[in-house]
Design a protein around this motif. Structure first.
Motif, PDB file in Angstrom:
ATOM      1  N   PHE A   1      35.583  77.456  54.381  1.00 59.95           N
ATOM      2  CA  PHE A   1      34.913  78.976  54.545  1.00 59.95           C
ATOM      3  C   PHE A   1      35.654  80.000  53.925  1.00 59.95           C
ATOM      4  CE2 PHE A   1      32.604  76.196  58.093  1.00 59.95           C
ATOM      5  CZ  PHE A   1      31.345  76.104  57.307  1.00 59.95           C
ATOM      6  N   GLY A   2      35.080  80.157  52.956  1.00 63.24           N
ATOM      7  CA  GLY A   2      36.019  81.326  52.247  1.00 63.24           C
ATOM      8  C   GLY A   2      35.908  83.240  52.853  1.00 63.24           C
ATOM      9  N   ALA A   3      36.494  83.908  52.010  1.00 63.33           N
ATOM     10  CA  ALA A   3      36.280  85.443  52.474  1.00 63.33           C
ATOM     11  C   ALA A   3      35.024  85.708  52.263  1.00 63.33           C
ATOM     12  CB  ALA A   3      37.082  86.171  51.402  1.00 63.33           C
ATOM     13  N   GLU A   4      33.948  85.306  51.129  1.00 58.89           N
ATOM     14  CA  GLU A   4      32.521  85.551  50.780  1.00 58.89           C
ATOM     15  C   GLU A   4      32.117  84.605  51.773  1.00 58.89           C
ATOM     16  OE1 GLU A   4      29.466  84.545  47.206  1.00 58.89           O
ATOM     17  OE2 GLU A   4      31.996  84.038  47.122  1.00 58.89           O
ATOM     18  N   GLU A   5      31.959  83.566  52.330  1.00 58.06           N
ATOM     19  CA  GLU A   5      31.330  82.958  53.534  1.00 58.06           C
ATOM     20  C   GLU A   5      31.532  83.461  54.619  1.00 58.06           C
ATOM     21  OE1 GLU A   5      31.552  80.798  49.800  1.00 58.06           O
ATOM     22  OE2 GLU A   5      33.081  81.276  51.070  1.00 58.06           O
ATOM     23  N   GLU A   6      32.499  83.869  54.896  1.00 61.19           N
ATOM     24  CA  GLU A   6      32.466  85.011  56.590  1.00 61.19           C
ATOM     25  C   GLU A   6      31.812  85.794  56.262  1.00 61.19           C
ATOM     26  OE1 GLU A   6      33.672  83.394  58.911  1.00 61.19           O
ATOM     27  OE2 GLU A   6      34.120  81.211  58.303  1.00 61.19           O
ATOM     28  N   GLU A   7      31.597  86.900  55.026  1.00 52.88           N
ATOM     29  CA  GLU A   7      31.159  88.034  54.841  1.00 52.88           C
ATOM     30  C   GLU A   7      29.534  87.456  55.050  1.00 52.88           C
ATOM     31  OE1 GLU A   7      29.865  91.138  51.885  1.00 52.88           O
ATOM     32  OE2 GLU A   7      31.925  90.035  51.585  1.00 52.88           O
TER      33      GLU A   7
ATOM     34  N   ARG B   1      28.566  85.639  57.003  1.00 51.26           N
ATOM     35  CA  ARG B   1      28.385  84.754  58.557  1.00 51.26           C
ATOM     36  C   ARG B   1      28.159  86.123  59.853  1.00 51.26           C
ATOM     37  NH1 ARG B   1      29.574  80.721  61.124  1.00 51.26           N
ATOM     38  NH2 ARG B   1      31.204  79.480  59.858  1.00 51.26           N
ATOM     39  N   HIS B   2      28.932  87.290  59.047  1.00 54.31           N
ATOM     40  CA  HIS B   2      28.282  88.647  59.896  1.00 54.31           C
ATOM     41  C   HIS B   2      27.316  89.301  59.305  1.00 54.31           C
ATOM     42  CE1 HIS B   2      30.134  91.883  61.428  1.00 54.31           C
ATOM     43  NE2 HIS B   2      28.929  92.281  60.496  1.00 54.31           N
ATOM     44  N   GLU B   3      26.991  89.027  57.978  1.00 59.16           N
ATOM     45  CA  GLU B   3      26.189  89.256  57.519  1.00 59.16           C
ATOM     46  C   GLU B   3      25.008  88.176  58.739  1.00 59.16           C
ATOM     47  OE1 GLU B   3      22.843  90.227  54.416  1.00 59.16           O
ATOM     48  OE2 GLU B   3      24.640  89.048  54.021  1.00 59.16           O
ATOM     49  N   ALA B   4      24.351  87.575  58.635  1.00 58.37           N
ATOM     50  CA  ALA B   4      23.627  86.583  59.082  1.00 58.37           C
ATOM     51  C   ALA B   4      23.714  87.170  60.800  1.00 58.37           C
ATOM     52  CB  ALA B   4      23.903  85.100  59.052  1.00 58.37           C
ATOM     53  N   ARG B   5      25.387  87.017  61.274  1.00 58.23           N
ATOM     54  CA  ARG B   5      25.045  87.286  63.025  1.00 58.23           C
ATOM     55  C   ARG B   5      24.639  88.669  63.308  1.00 58.23           C
ATOM     56  NH1 ARG B   5      31.345  85.430  64.905  1.00 58.23           N
ATOM     57  NH2 ARG B   5      30.112  83.901  64.159  1.00 58.23           N
ATOM     58  N   ALA B   6      24.759  89.694  62.487  1.00 58.75           N
ATOM     59  CA  ALA B   6      24.394  91.050  62.956  1.00 58.75           C
ATOM     60  C   ALA B   6      22.764  91.099  62.663  1.00 58.75           C
ATOM     61  CB  ALA B   6      24.812  91.604  61.755  1.00 58.75           C
ATOM     62  N   TRP B   7      22.229  90.258  61.966  1.00 64.37           N
ATOM     63  CA  TRP B   7      21.170  90.062  61.800  1.00 64.37           C
ATOM     64  C   TRP B   7      20.219  89.581  62.802  1.00 64.37           C
ATOM     65  CZ3 TRP B   7      16.440  87.684  61.572  1.00 64.37           C
ATOM     66  CH2 TRP B   7      14.973  87.522  60.531  1.00 64.37           C
ATOM     67  N   LEU B   8      20.624  88.912  62.900  1.00 66.27           N
ATOM     68  CA  LEU B   8      20.066  87.915  64.250  1.00 66.27           C
ATOM     69  C   LEU B   8      20.347  88.174  65.641  1.00 66.27           C
ATOM     70  CD1 LEU B   8      21.751  83.703  63.496  1.00 66.27           C
ATOM     71  CD2 LEU B   8      19.050  84.947  63.750  1.00 66.27           C
TER      72      LEU B   8
ATOM     73  N   ARG C   1      15.728  84.537  48.859  1.00 66.70           N
ATOM     74  CA  ARG C   1      17.254  84.457  48.504  1.00 66.70           C
ATOM     75  C   ARG C   1      17.997  83.146  47.893  1.00 66.70           C
ATOM     76  NH1 ARG C   1      20.837  87.997  53.231  1.00 66.70           N
ATOM     77  NH2 ARG C   1      19.235  88.491  53.860  1.00 66.70           N
ATOM     78  N   ARG C   2      19.313  83.237  46.931  1.00 65.24           N
ATOM     79  CA  ARG C   2      19.339  83.007  46.911  1.00 65.24           C
ATOM     80  C   ARG C   2      20.715  82.419  47.625  1.00 65.24           C
ATOM     81  NH1 ARG C   2      20.456  80.978  39.828  1.00 65.24           N
ATOM     82  NH2 ARG C   2      18.583  79.474  39.971  1.00 65.24           N
ATOM     83  N   ALA C   3      21.721  81.224  47.838  1.00 72.82           N
ATOM     84  CA  ALA C   3      22.578  81.340  48.744  1.00 72.82           C
ATOM     85  C   ALA C   3      23.068  79.923  48.206  1.00 72.82           C
ATOM     86  CB  ALA C   3      22.295  81.097  50.366  1.00 72.82           C
ATOM     87  N   SER C   4      24.909  80.259  48.364  1.00 72.11           N
ATOM     88  CA  SER C   4      24.884  78.500  48.018  1.00 72.11           C
ATOM     89  C   SER C   4      24.919  78.125  49.152  1.00 72.11           C
ATOM     90  CB  SER C   4      26.496  78.883  48.177  1.00 72.11           C
ATOM     91  OG  SER C   4      27.425  79.550  49.352  1.00 72.11           O
ATOM     92  N   LEU C   5      26.119  76.368  49.003  1.00 69.41           N
ATOM     93  CA  LEU C   5      25.580  75.048  49.838  1.00 69.41           C
ATOM     94  C   LEU C   5      26.870  75.145  51.143  1.00 69.41           C
ATOM     95  CD1 LEU C   5      24.742  72.397  50.362  1.00 69.41           C
ATOM     96  CD2 LEU C   5      26.315  71.764  49.882  1.00 69.41           C
ATOM     97  N   ILE C   6      27.069  76.003  51.003  1.00 75.00           N
ATOM     98  CA  ILE C   6      28.483  76.894  51.923  1.00 75.00           C
ATOM     99  C   ILE C   6      27.326  77.631  52.895  1.00 75.00           C
ATOM    100  CG2 ILE C   6      30.693  77.462  52.646  1.00 75.00           C
ATOM    101  CD1 ILE C   6      31.840  75.771  50.672  1.00 75.00           C
ATOM    102  N   GLN C   7      26.662  78.654  52.334  1.00 76.20           N
ATOM    103  CA  GLN C   7      26.364  79.636  52.923  1.00 76.20           C
ATOM    104  C   GLN C   7      24.899  79.061  53.546  1.00 76.20           C
ATOM    105  OE1 GLN C   7      25.765  82.347  49.373  1.00 76.20           O
ATOM    106  NE2 GLN C   7      27.544  83.741  50.180  1.00 76.20           N
ATOM    107  N   GLN C   8      24.635  78.338  53.341  1.00 73.45           N
ATOM    108  CA  GLN C   8      23.335  77.817  53.783  1.00 73.45           C
ATOM    109  C   GLN C   8      23.907  77.066  55.282  1.00 73.45           C
ATOM    110  OE1 GLN C   8      21.171  74.599  51.023  1.00 73.45           O
ATOM    111  NE2 GLN C   8      22.172  76.595  49.244  1.00 73.45           N
TER     112      GLN C   8
END
Length: 382
Positions: free
Chosen positions: A5-11, A13-20, A55-62
């Motif tokens: 999980f790189g910086a883009e994926e962690e960002e 993750r933060h978006e997903a966690r905040a939305w939920l 929206r499109r998301a990479s495999l790791i983002q999924q």
């Protein structure tokens, strides 16, 4: 596979966690929650195509989204079948018109789907389906029975594997049809009450149900290829999210074992450690195969199903063992529609008895691995 999980994926993750966190207030009604997910753009991340309201998301983002969804203890998805099974199948095999008609309502959470595969005489042996579809002008008339149809009582549509070739047998003469469920007198849904007291599964009876000819996916007689392609989508990113739930269940079993004193038994301790080690192994195997050359192929999905089905069933048995006699006790009211109430571990035990059967039994998975992956001789079929 190098997985991290790189910086883009962690960002992400933060978006997903905040939305939920912002939207998971109270206990939303299931269909309302699907529409809320749709408005947030969280449906269809893995379709590989955008422009349908997703929206499109990479495999790791999924993977990140699936894990955060599970950690947030968000409601069980009633749109899973449309999003993760029907939609990728249309992306792979559907016409532009079919994609434009069906993908946007799934992405919005407006239309829910169920899967019309298994029948009373064709469960693990799916090629034995007898439901028939006869061409009638610009439509097909579908007649037959499906069983163990998850969420059919809520679904707007059903994708049905039916026999369009008169006199055809086995894999030949099958077609993949999209059938609307709102056809009074032609489609009947009967919920199946389970040992757990719930009714996620249903029997579905088609009596001349109408499916429009333009809602035939992949061409007449090409249903087996389409159906097998769909099953390849059935196990993927969602397996990793499933393991988050498994870890929480294992944690409850460990806590119970400590509370009851069962953890002092060296045999029980060994079983608990084994369950933990196997769960970690399943996670790394899923991550390794998710983006590998066999992702979605015949080997990895069958191995994954064998691993988690047996593991979860053994966890259910262990949940009863650490409780002792108290595991068999609970409030009973035979006058009620659901005469008994189950706690979480009792529900785990009863529901997990089916884990090695539904979604392709262990015997079928082993046969797939033996014949299609290892190249062993096929067993004789009468």
């Amino acid at each position: 596979m190098e997985f991290g999980f790189g910086a883009e994926e962690e960002e992400f993750r933060h978006e997903a966690r905040a939305w939920l966190a912002a939207h998971l207030t109270g206990r939303p009604e299931r269909r309302d929650w699907e529409r809320e997910l749709g408005r947030g753009g969280w449906i269809g991340l893995g379709w590989g195509e955008d422009g349908y309201g997703n929206r499109r998301a990479s495999l790791i983002q999924q993977v990140v989204w699936a894990e955060e969804y599970a950690r947030a203890k968000a409601p069980a998805r009633s749109g899973h079948i449309g999003e993760n099974l029907l939609a990728p199948t249309l992306v792979a095999h559907g016409t532009p018109e079919q994609k434009s008609r069906f993908l946007p309502p799934v992405a919005r959470g407006d239309e829910l789907w169920c899967q019309g595969y298994s029948e009373p005489g064709a469960g693990s042996d799916l090629a034995a389906v007898r439901t028939a579809a006869v061409r009638d002008g610009g439509s097909y008339r579908v007649t037959g029975q499906k069983i163990w149809t998850s969420l059919a009582h809520e679904a707007d549509w059903c994708f049905v594997l039916a026999r369009t070739g008169a006199g055809s047998v086995r894999h030949h003469g099958l077609s993949f049809l999209l059938v609307p469920m709102d056809q009074p007198g032609r489609v009947e849904v009967r919920p199946i009450r389970q040992l757990t007291g719930t009714s996620e599964f249903n029997e579905v009876f088609f009596d001349g149900a109408v499916a429009r000819a333009e809602h035939l996916v992949g061409g007449e007689g090409d249903g087996w290829r389409v159906a097998m392609s769909l099953l390849g989508f059935e196990r993927g990113v969602s397996t990793l999210a499933q393991q988050i739930g498994f870890a929480e269940e294992l944690g409850r079993v460990v806590e119970t074992a400590v509370a009851t004193g069962a953890a002092t038994d060296p045999v029980v301790r060994d079983l608990l450690v084994r369950q933990w080690a196997e769960l970690r192994t399943m996670r790394w195997n899923a991550l390794r195969t998710l983006g590998g050359p066999d992702a979605g192929g015949t080997g990895a999905p069958s191995v994954a199903k064998l691993l988690w089905g047996g593991w979860h069933r053994r966890l259910g048995e262990l949940a009863v063992r650490v409780r002792g006699a108290a595991a068999a006790v609970g409030p009973v009211d035979w006058s009620a529609a659901a005469p008994y109430e189950l706690d979480a571990l009792q529900h785990l035990f009863l529901f997990s008895r089916a884990d090695t059967v539904y979604g392709g039994s262990d015997e079928v998975q082993r046969t797939i691995i033996a014949e299609r992956v290892l190249g062993l001789p096929k067993e004789p079929r009468g």
